[in-house]
Design a protein around this motif. Structure first.
Motif, short mmCIF file in Angstrom:
data_model
loop_
_atom_site.label_atom_id
_atom_site.label_comp_id
_atom_site.label_asym_id
_atom_site.label_seq_id
_atom_site.Cartn_x
_atom_site.Cartn_y
_atom_site.Cartn_z
N ARG A 80 -86.57 -38.71 125.58
CA ARG A 80 -85.30 -39.22 126.08
C ARG A 80 -84.32 -38.06 126.24
O ARG A 80 -84.20 -37.20 125.38
N TYR A 81 -83.63 -38.10 127.37
CA TYR A 81 -82.70 -37.04 127.73
C TYR A 81 -81.36 -37.64 128.13
O TYR A 81 -81.27 -38.82 128.43
N GLN A 82 -80.37 -36.78 128.17
CA GLN A 82 -79.03 -37.22 128.53
C GLN A 82 -78.40 -36.18 129.46
O GLN A 82 -78.51 -34.98 129.22
N LEU A 83 -77.76 -36.66 130.49
CA LEU A 83 -77.00 -35.80 131.39
C LEU A 83 -75.54 -35.86 130.95
O LEU A 83 -74.96 -36.95 130.84
N HIS A 84 -74.99 -34.72 130.69
CA HIS A 84 -73.60 -34.66 130.25
C HIS A 84 -72.69 -35.22 131.34
O HIS A 84 -72.94 -35.06 132.53
N GLY A 125 -76.00 -44.54 132.03
CA GLY A 125 -76.04 -44.81 130.59
C GLY A 125 -76.07 -43.57 129.75
O GLY A 125 -75.94 -42.45 130.23
N LYS A 126 -76.26 -43.78 128.49
CA LYS A 126 -76.27 -42.69 127.54
C LYS A 126 -77.48 -41.78 127.73
O LYS A 126 -77.39 -40.59 127.55
N ASP A 127 -78.64 -42.35 128.03
CA ASP A 127 -79.82 -41.51 128.19
C ASP A 127 -80.85 -42.19 129.08
O ASP A 127 -80.66 -43.32 129.53
#
Length: 184
Positions: free
Chosen positions: A154-158, A115-117
């Protein structure tokens, strides 16, 4: 560690203009495809530069055609994100290689999140670390510009890092099962 921020839409288009020319960016059809390409590449400056050089050097490639090739599958990324001795993968290797082994394992496990984050607790659960340790690792990865902080906790993996990390994980199955168990 050096922190590199992502470009915004305007900065990405300026880089495209510098490499492939302002006429290409001014063309409404190309501009739309270039904006989509920058988004697909997560606004990573080196990825945008490599893509722009590829588009500019390959006869007949339009921004839309290049984006379509990238979206065909992850196997295309190796070929398409390398130009003139510059490779997104080699730069990722250098960054990844500077992480301690425990952070490398943690970081590669994050590729399971589609998902997004994700939040700190989900990352801890999937990686079988404590919430405190996951928080420490996530903050370290963010400082190194390997993940993005999208909101508190909240974090996001590119997507390009997800592609790279999936190659490093022996099997996503156990991680996926833990992720499903967490969200269930």
């Amino acid at each position: 560690p050096l922190s590199v921020r992502e470009f915004d839409d305007q900065e990405a288009l300026l880089l495209f203009a510098k490499i492939i020319g302002q006429r290409a960016v001014d063309n409404p059809e190309h501009r739309k495809a270039l904006a989509a390409l920058a988004e697909y590449l997560g606004y990573l400056p080196i990825a945008i530069a490599v893509a722009a050089h590829q588009i500019g050097e390959e006869p007949g490639w339009t921004p839309a055609a290049f984006l379509a090739r990238l979206q065909e599958g992850e196997s295309q990324l190796d070929e398409l994100l390398e130009f003139g001795g510059k490779s997104v993968q080699s730069l990722f290797e250098a960054s990844y290689g500077q992480l301690p082994a425990d952070q490398q394992r943690f970081f590669t496990a994050l590729s399971v999140f589609p998902g997004k984050d994700f939040n700190t607790v989900a990352a801890a659960y999937v990686t079988q670390t404590t919430a405190s340790q996951a928080d420490t690792y996530l903050r370290s990865l963010r400082r190194r510009s390997l993940i993005q902080h999208v909101s508190p906790e909240r974090y996001q993996l590119h997507s390009l890092w997800r592609w790279y990390n999936k190659r490093k994980v022996e099997s996503l199955a156990p991680l996926a099962l833990r992720m499903i168990a967490y969200y269930a």
